[in-house]
Structures are given as structure tokens and as C-alpha cells.
Motif scaffolding. Sequence first.
Motif, mmCIF file in Angstrom:
data_model
loop_
_atom_site.group_PDB
_atom_site.id
_atom_site.type_symbol
_atom_site.label_atom_id
_atom_site.label_comp_id
_atom_site.label_asym_id
_atom_site.label_seq_id
_atom_site.Cartn_x
_atom_site.Cartn_y
_atom_site.Cartn_z
ATOM 1 N N LYS A 300 -17.153 -12.691 22.749
ATOM 2 C CA LYS A 300 -16.910 -11.281 22.420
ATOM 3 C C LYS A 300 -16.285 -10.550 23.598
ATOM 4 O O LYS A 300 -15.315 -9.791 23.437
ATOM 5 C CB LYS A 300 -18.227 -10.626 22.015
ATOM 6 C CG LYS A 300 -18.114 -9.145 21.676
ATOM 7 C CD LYS A 300 -19.489 -8.578 21.313
ATOM 8 C CE LYS A 300 -19.396 -7.081 21.032
ATOM 9 N NZ LYS A 300 -20.758 -6.525 20.698
ATOM 10 N N ASN A 301 -16.804 -10.776 24.795
ATOM 11 C CA ASN A 301 -16.282 -10.100 25.981
ATOM 12 C C ASN A 301 -14.898 -10.611 26.382
ATOM 13 O O ASN A 301 -14.023 -9.832 26.759
ATOM 14 C CB ASN A 301 -17.249 -10.274 27.158
ATOM 15 C CG ASN A 301 -18.500 -9.430 26.999
ATOM 16 O OD1 ASN A 301 -18.426 -8.276 26.598
ATOM 17 N ND2 ASN A 301 -19.653 -10.009 27.306
ATOM 18 N N SER A 303 -12.716 -11.896 24.394
ATOM 19 C CA SER A 303 -11.811 -11.347 23.374
ATOM 20 C C SER A 303 -11.481 -9.895 23.688
ATOM 21 O O SER A 303 -10.313 -9.479 23.607
ATOM 22 C CB SER A 303 -12.465 -11.455 21.995
ATOM 23 O OG SER A 303 -11.706 -10.758 21.028
ATOM 24 N N ARG A 304 -12.469 -9.143 24.049
ATOM 25 C CA ARG A 304 -12.271 -7.718 24.353
ATOM 26 C C ARG A 304 -11.282 -7.519 25.496
ATOM 27 O O ARG A 304 -10.428 -6.636 25.444
ATOM 28 C CB ARG A 304 -13.628 -7.103 24.715
ATOM 29 C CG ARG A 304 -13.568 -5.679 25.291
ATOM 30 C CD ARG A 304 -14.975 -5.130 25.495
ATOM 31 N NE ARG A 304 -14.983 -3.923 26.314
ATOM 32 C CZ ARG A 304 -14.663 -2.714 25.868
ATOM 33 N NH1 ARG A 304 -14.297 -2.562 24.599
ATOM 34 N NH2 ARG A 304 -14.698 -1.665 26.674
ATOM 35 N N TYR A 305 -11.391 -8.362 26.513
ATOM 36 C CA TYR A 305 -10.553 -8.170 27.702
ATOM 37 C C TYR A 305 -9.221 -8.920 27.655
ATOM 38 O O TYR A 305 -8.326 -8.607 28.446
ATOM 39 C CB TYR A 305 -11.325 -8.613 28.945
ATOM 40 C CG TYR A 305 -12.512 -7.741 29.266
ATOM 41 C CD1 TYR A 305 -12.394 -6.351 29.283
ATOM 42 C CD2 TYR A 305 -13.748 -8.300 29.580
ATOM 43 C CE1 TYR A 305 -13.487 -5.546 29.581
ATOM 44 C CE2 TYR A 305 -14.838 -7.503 29.891
ATOM 45 C CZ TYR A 305 -14.702 -6.124 29.886
ATOM 46 O OH TYR A 305 -15.781 -5.330 30.197
ATOM 47 N N SER A 306 -9.082 -9.896 26.758
ATOM 48 C CA SER A 306 -7.858 -10.702 26.734
ATOM 49 C C SER A 306 -6.896 -10.327 25.612
ATOM 50 O O SER A 306 -5.728 -10.704 25.651
ATOM 51 C CB SER A 306 -8.211 -12.188 26.594
ATOM 52 O OG SER A 306 -8.752 -12.455 25.300
ATOM 53 N N GLY A 307 -7.396 -9.609 24.595
ATOM 54 C CA GLY A 307 -6.545 -9.293 23.463
ATOM 55 C C GLY A 307 -6.454 -10.396 22.433
ATOM 56 O O GLY A 307 -5.732 -10.261 21.441
ATOM 57 N N LEU A 308 -7.180 -11.495 22.642
ATOM 58 C CA LEU A 308 -7.195 -12.597 21.679
ATOM 59 C C LEU A 308 -8.428 -12.479 20.783
ATOM 60 O O LEU A 308 -9.395 -11.810 21.129
ATOM 61 C CB LEU A 308 -7.218 -13.944 22.412
ATOM 62 C CG LEU A 308 -6.104 -14.191 23.441
ATOM 63 C CD1 LEU A 308 -6.209 -15.617 23.988
ATOM 64 C CD2 LEU A 308 -4.729 -13.948 22.850
ATOM 65 N N SER A 309 -8.408 -13.159 19.662
ATOM 66 C CA SER A 309 -9.521 -13.063 18.721
ATOM 67 C C SER A 309 -10.720 -13.868 19.213
ATOM 68 O O SER A 309 -10.571 -14.839 19.971
ATOM 69 C CB SER A 309 -9.096 -13.596 17.350
ATOM 70 O OG SER A 309 -8.910 -15.001 17.390
ATOM 71 N N GLU A 310 -11.912 -13.466 18.784
ATOM 72 C CA GLU A 310 -13.116 -14.228 19.141
ATOM 73 C C GLU A 310 -13.027 -15.645 18.603
ATOM 74 O O GLU A 310 -13.483 -16.596 19.257
ATOM 75 C CB GLU A 310 -14.354 -13.532 18.578
ATOM 76 C CG GLU A 310 -14.701 -12.227 19.277
ATOM 77 C CD GLU A 310 -15.984 -11.611 18.738
ATOM 78 O OE1 GLU A 310 -16.953 -12.374 18.496
ATOM 79 O OE2 GLU A 310 -16.021 -10.367 18.553
ATOM 80 N N LYS A 311 -12.441 -15.801 17.428
ATOM 81 C CA LYS A 311 -12.302 -17.129 16.815
ATOM 82 C C LYS A 311 -11.502 -18.054 17.732
ATOM 83 O O LYS A 311 -11.899 -19.193 17.988
ATOM 84 C CB LYS A 311 -11.615 -17.004 15.457
ATOM 85 C CG LYS A 311 -11.378 -18.319 14.724
ATOM 86 C CD LYS A 311 -10.769 -18.057 13.348
ATOM 87 C CE LYS A 311 -10.537 -19.350 12.577
ATOM 88 N NZ LYS A 311 -9.504 -20.197 13.216
ATOM 89 N N VAL A 312 -10.379 -17.557 18.254
ATOM 90 C CA VAL A 312 -9.531 -18.359 19.133
ATOM 91 C C VAL A 312 -10.264 -18.685 20.431
ATOM 92 O O VAL A 312 -10.190 -19.810 20.934
ATOM 93 C CB VAL A 312 -8.207 -17.610 19.425
ATOM 94 C CG1 VAL A 312 -7.520 -18.187 20.661
ATOM 95 C CG2 VAL A 312 -7.286 -17.680 18.231
ATOM 96 N N VAL A 313 -10.999 -17.736 20.955
ATOM 97 C CA VAL A 313 -11.745 -17.960 22.202
ATOM 98 C C VAL A 313 -12.795 -19.049 21.998
ATOM 99 O O VAL A 313 -12.948 -19.944 22.839
ATOM 100 C CB VAL A 313 -12.399 -16.656 22.680
ATOM 101 C CG1 VAL A 313 -13.303 -16.918 23.891
ATOM 102 C CG2 VAL A 313 -11.350 -15.611 23.026
ATOM 103 N N LEU A 314 -13.517 -18.985 20.890
ATOM 104 C CA LEU A 314 -14.528 -20.001 20.600
ATOM 105 C C LEU A 314 -13.898 -21.367 20.369
ATOM 106 O O LEU A 314 -14.448 -22.393 20.779
ATOM 107 C CB LEU A 314 -15.358 -19.591 19.386
ATOM 108 C CG LEU A 314 -16.343 -18.446 19.618
ATOM 109 C CD1 LEU A 314 -16.911 -17.934 18.298
ATOM 110 C CD2 LEU A 314 -17.471 -18.893 20.558
#
Length: 501
Positions: A300-301, A303-314
Motif C-alpha cells: 500500500k505504501n 503504491s502510494r509513493y511510486s504511482g504504481l498499483s498495489e497489485k503490480v507491487v505485490l
Amino acid sequence: MNIKNYTIFLAFLVFTITSNAQQLNTAMDSTVATFGEVTIKGKPVKYKAIAGKQPVWDDKGKIIAGLYFTYYERTDVKDRSKRPLFFSFNGGPGAASVWMHLGYTGPYRVKVDDEGYPVQPYGVEENPHSILDVADIVYIEPVNTGFSRPISTMDEKEVAERFFGVNQDIEYLASWINTFVTRQNRWASPKYLIGESYGTPRVSGLSLELQNSHWMYLNGVILVSPTGLGIERGTAVEAANFLPYYAAAAWFHKKLPSDLQSKDLDDVLPEVERYTLNQLIPIMAKGGSISDAERKEAAKNISRYSGLSEKVVLEHNLRIPEQFFWKELLRDEGFTIGRLDSRYLGIDKNDSGERPDYAAEIRSWQHSFTPAINYYFKNFLNYNTDLDYYIGGHTRPWDRSGNTTGDDLRQAMSQNPYLHVMVQSGYYDGATDYFNSKYNLWQMDLSGKLKDRMSWKGYRSGHMMYLRTEDLESSNEHIREFIKLSTPKDGQPAQYLRKTK
């Protein structure tokens, strides 16, 4: 053959040999001088420019290469013992000095718009922010960059063994600088090294090599868009440290949440840096042992700071590869972003994929610099040759082993109380990102005893921050301030003093 005809033939032969030598630039020790005048900060500055080659010798005194250089010397200076002398290098390894020369500190710069994008007709114009008003400058081309070449009898293997490596590069360049300073009678002058990108390990290593092998002590080293300098990060720190850069690029492209996007960049980045240091690095260090709740909160964090979706981060286990970020951030708009400067946009064949098809910023910069440098040498410096100007790509393979250049710079500072260091970084540089340049300084000086002689400057552009007009002005002004800061008062000794109660 009569005397008259023999004389004509001999003259023709000499002319032919001389002409060919000039055309092919085989002379390893020859220069040409020109004179000019530019306006810097509203005042005229007259200068002499020396362009040509100075040899590299082996330990038996045999010439093994000729390094091309351009030396600018202000002509109305009476006392050069107080006149700073800058040695300027670019990076790669394998990049010519053209970028700093015609982009940053030299008396002329390439024609670009205010944000650094190419314009036609190609060419150069006066650089009103050049540091030539306060310092003389030498732009140096290492072997197989620019017009610099090894002797023709040396095979590729020997060339690589002698010149293409972290420590080989530092050793022969230190000897070359020693010769240059002696030839130009500049031993009494305050001396500075400035390097960009791979030029930063080069000048960091040179700072110690010049001291230890040549007894040449510097006043300052400037690191422009520095690399890792051989400083160990480990997998956790390396993965986490890119987040502040991701945030900067996302902020520029308006991809952050509204509460962050509404803030100025200078207000956003400290928050991301604190999160990275205090929370993300410990999370990354845990690897797969973190709980599901921790993983989701971190995603979540990020995603918040990178502009990418939480799904992509996970999907990437919290670790976003840089190349994927350059492809993903604007994927929904059909654009990629640049590596060295993420303000630049590219268009790929397919929107799918894990990385951009090409580096948008490099292609843009080649527009401006390639025509300009070839025009400039011939028409401004009167340097004529049929050699190709190697802008980059002719120094492979490069031996990267034994890179201790960050610690070399620390040791040079410890040994030399006069020596100051300044780092200059662009917030949108994804290759040598700004946060890792800060991290370098922290790790170099674990004791904190050198921090009063270290400084860091950030700019709202990328790797070559000087291409943006606003940053060209401020970054050169920062160099002027750095010169003043690193110039000791008359009679001030180079010594450490104990604190007394």
C-alpha cells in the motif's frame, strides 16, 4: 633528377606526410591554440583554448597513447597561483567529455530549449553560466573516447589490459594529469576534479592516487550524478533505495495520490525518504518472512509513493525493477519514460512488456550533441582530423573489480584537511538516482567527522541536470560557491585541531 625538381618532389612528399598526419591525427603530442571571448554573468571573459593531444607513457618512457584534451585558460589573470584549475571527466565508462564540455561548464553550450530538448538548426551558443570566469578548465578524453587513441601497434587485448578498468584508468590518468600540471606550470594553483556518472568513481579514485603517487593535493572533488562508488548496499537496501526516485518521477508525471500531488516536490520527498530509511529497508531485510499484513501494508505504501498499483507491487514481491517502472508508470497512456531523465517520453512498438524498447532521453540528447561537437572542434577550436569522435561505446570489456573508489575519496579527505566534496544530482535520474547519492555520503563517512566538508545539491531534472536552463544556472552557481567554500584563507594551515575544554 635535377635540384629544382628534387626540391619540388621533396616538398610534395613532406606536405603529403604532414597532411596525412594531420588528417589522421596520428601525432600523439601536438596542440593548436585559439583565442576567444564570451559573456558570462553579464561580463566579458577573454580566454585561450588549447586543443590537442598529450601522450601517455609506459614505465620505460615509450608513448602508448595520446589523450585528446581541451584546455580553457582565462587570459587576463595575473596570478595563476590563486586561479582554480578544474579537470573534467565524463563517464560511461567510454563516454567522451562532450557532455560536460558543451553542456555544463564550458564557454559554449549546445542549442536546446529551456527544458533541454533539441532544436534546429543544430549548433552551439555562448554559455552565460560557464565557470570560466572563476576557474580554468581541462576537458579530458580517456583512451578510446573522443579523439583519444592508443598506439596503432597495440592489439585489442593489450589495450583493454592497460586502459579499460577501474584501477587501470585511475593510474594512467593520474600520471597524465601530473604531466599536464607540470607542462602548464599550474602546481601552485588550487586544483579540482569534477566527474559525471562513471566519471565519479574515476575522480574519487584519482583524488587518492594523485595524493599518494604524485603528492598532488586537491581543494575539491565534485560528483555529478554519482554511481555506487563501490559502496556495498546489499539486496534489501538496494531494492528499497529506489523508492524516493520513483516518487519524484511519479510526482512529475502527476501519478501520485491527490494529497501528495498537491504538495511541492521538496515537501513530498522528505516523507518518502523517512519511510524508506525507517520502515521499508527493515521490511525488505525480512524478505519472505514478513507476515501477510506487513506485506499488504508495505505494498500500500509503495503504491502510494511510486504511482504504481498495489497489485503490480505485490506481483513483484515489493521490489520494483527500474526497467519495469520506466515501462509501467505511463503504460495506460501508451508512453515509456526515460532512464537517465524520466521527464522524457518514448513510444514502444507494443504497450506490453517488461522494459522500454529504447532510452528516450539518450536519443534526444544525441540529436543535440553529435552535430554540435563535430562542428565546434573544427570551427571554434580549429582542430581538424578525419578520426571519428567516439562519443561512447569503445571501451569494452571494462574491468570493474577492485572498486574501492568511495573509500578512496574518504581516505583522501582524511589525509587532506583542505579537501571538500560536493554531490550534484537530478531528482528524475533513474540510472544514478539522487537518494543513493545521498546514501553514498552517509556510508563513506560513518564517523560523521567529515560531514562539514561534504555537501549535496538536488535539481529538478535528470542525469544531465545542466541541460535544463534553470538548473544550468543554479548548478554552475553552486560550483562557484563550492570554490569559495573550499578555498582556505591566506596562511590557513591544513591541520586538524583537537577540541579543548
